[in-house]
Design a protein around this motif. Structure first.
Motif, PDB file in Angstrom:
ATOM      1  N   LEU A   1       0.808  -1.217   0.000  1.00 20.93           N
ATOM      2  CA  LEU A   1       0.000   0.000   0.000  1.00 20.93           C
ATOM      3  C   LEU A   1       0.845   1.272   0.000  1.00 20.93           C
ATOM      4  CD1 LEU A   1      -2.798  -0.989   2.531  1.00 20.93           C
ATOM      5  CD2 LEU A   1      -2.962  -0.837   0.053  1.00 20.93           C
ATOM      6  N   TYR A   2       2.063   1.197  -0.496  1.00 16.76           N
ATOM      7  CA  TYR A   2       2.987   2.325  -0.504  1.00 16.76           C
ATOM      8  C   TYR A   2       2.414   3.518  -1.273  1.00 16.76           C
ATOM      9  CZ  TYR A   2       6.896   5.078  -2.300  1.00 16.76           C
ATOM     10  OH  TYR A   2       7.719   6.096  -2.675  1.00 16.76           O
ATOM     11  N   ILE A   3       1.981   3.302  -2.502  1.00 18.90           N
ATOM     12  CA  ILE A   3       1.484   4.388  -3.352  1.00 18.90           C
ATOM     13  C   ILE A   3       0.186   4.992  -2.799  1.00 18.90           C
ATOM     14  CG2 ILE A   3       0.660   4.985  -5.672  1.00 18.90           C
ATOM     15  CD1 ILE A   3       3.649   4.596  -5.549  1.00 18.90           C
ATOM     16  N   PRO A   4      -0.822   4.194  -2.424  1.00 26.65           N
ATOM     17  CA  PRO A   4      -2.042   4.814  -1.878  1.00 26.65           C
ATOM     18  C   PRO A   4      -1.801   5.635  -0.606  1.00 26.65           C
ATOM     19  CG  PRO A   4      -2.495   2.561  -2.496  1.00 26.65           C
ATOM     20  CD  PRO A   4      -1.018   2.751  -2.616  1.00 26.65           C
ATOM     21  N   VAL A   5      -0.941   5.151   0.269  1.00 29.84           N
ATOM     22  CA  VAL A   5      -0.659   5.886   1.513  1.00 29.84           C
ATOM     23  C   VAL A   5       0.088   7.178   1.191  1.00 29.84           C
ATOM     24  CG1 VAL A   5       0.599   5.814   3.707  1.00 29.84           C
ATOM     25  CG2 VAL A   5      -0.695   3.828   2.943  1.00 29.84           C
ATOM     26  N   LEU A   6       0.994   7.125   0.241  1.00 27.77           N
ATOM     27  CA  LEU A   6       1.725   8.322  -0.167  1.00 27.77           C
ATOM     28  C   LEU A   6       0.780   9.357  -0.773  1.00 27.77           C
ATOM     29  CD1 LEU A   6       4.611   9.446  -0.290  1.00 27.77           C
ATOM     30  CD2 LEU A   6       4.760   8.535  -2.613  1.00 27.77           C
ATOM     31  N   ILE A   7      -0.157   8.907  -1.580  1.00 26.12           N
ATOM     32  CA  ILE A   7      -1.137   9.817  -2.181  1.00 26.12           C
ATOM     33  C   ILE A   7      -2.014  10.451  -1.099  1.00 26.12           C
ATOM     34  CG2 ILE A   7      -3.191   9.890  -3.648  1.00 26.12           C
ATOM     35  CD1 ILE A   7      -1.778   7.810  -5.441  1.00 26.12           C
ATOM     36  N   VAL A   8      -2.447   9.662  -0.136  1.00 27.37           N
ATOM     37  CA  VAL A   8      -3.247  10.196   0.971  1.00 27.37           C
ATOM     38  C   VAL A   8      -2.446  11.240   1.748  1.00 27.37           C
ATOM     39  CG1 VAL A   8      -4.310   9.613   3.197  1.00 27.37           C
ATOM     40  CG2 VAL A   8      -4.754   8.206   1.192  1.00 27.37           C
ATOM     41  N   GLY A   9      -1.173  10.979   1.958  1.00 29.92           N
ATOM     42  CA  GLY A   9      -0.318  11.942   2.662  1.00 29.92           C
ATOM     43  C   GLY A   9      -0.210  13.256   1.916  1.00 29.92           C
ATOM     44  N   PHE A  10      -0.064  13.201   0.599  1.00 24.82           N
ATOM     45  CA  PHE A  10       0.016  14.433  -0.187  1.00 24.82           C
ATOM     46  C   PHE A  10      -1.319  15.169  -0.203  1.00 24.82           C
ATOM     47  CE2 PHE A  10       3.807  12.544  -2.434  1.00 24.82           C
ATOM     48  CZ  PHE A  10       4.706  13.465  -1.901  1.00 24.82           C
ATOM     49  N   ILE A  11      -2.420  14.441  -0.213  1.00 24.02           N
ATOM     50  CA  ILE A  11      -3.738  15.083  -0.177  1.00 24.02           C
ATOM     51  C   ILE A  11      -3.954  15.787   1.162  1.00 24.02           C
ATOM     52  CG2 ILE A  11      -6.219  14.613  -0.115  1.00 24.02           C
ATOM     53  CD1 ILE A  11      -5.698  12.453  -2.256  1.00 24.02           C
ATOM     54  N   VAL A  12      -3.550  15.142   2.244  1.00 24.23           N
ATOM     55  CA  VAL A  12      -3.692  15.751   3.570  1.00 24.23           C
ATOM     56  C   VAL A  12      -2.792  16.990   3.672  1.00 24.23           C
ATOM     57  CG1 VAL A  12      -3.308  15.406   6.049  1.00 24.23           C
ATOM     58  CG2 VAL A  12      -4.410  13.632   4.688  1.00 24.23           C
TER      59      VAL A  12
END
Length: 73
Positions: free
Chosen positions: A42-53
């Motif tokens: 889940l590296y990419i989805p978590v990274l995307i969520v971090g950038f959105i936050v």
């Protein structure tokens, strides 16, 4: 539409700034967690969520400052 009082605008602005403060700490924490676990599935989805936050923190800060400035002036 009714015009809001200055106190209501100030309170709304401070609430937005509080949300921004939470996102300012949560965003980099999520991004760091994702970058620490690059081999996880889940590296990419978590990274995307971090950038959105993190982007949300910036947006909330600008909206909060705008509301605070409107209540002062």
């Amino acid at each position: 539409m009714t015009k809001r009082t200055n106190k209501e605008l100030l309170a709304k602005g401070l609430k937005l700034m509080a949300g921004s403060l939470i996102c300012m700490f949560a965003g980099p924490t999520i991004i760091h967690s994702a970058l620490k676990n690059k081999e996880h599935s889940l590296y990419i989805p978590v990274l995307i969520v971090g950038f959105i936050v993190a982007a949300g923190a910036i947006i909330l800060a600008f909206k909060g400052m705008r509301k605070i400035m409107n209540s002062i002036f």
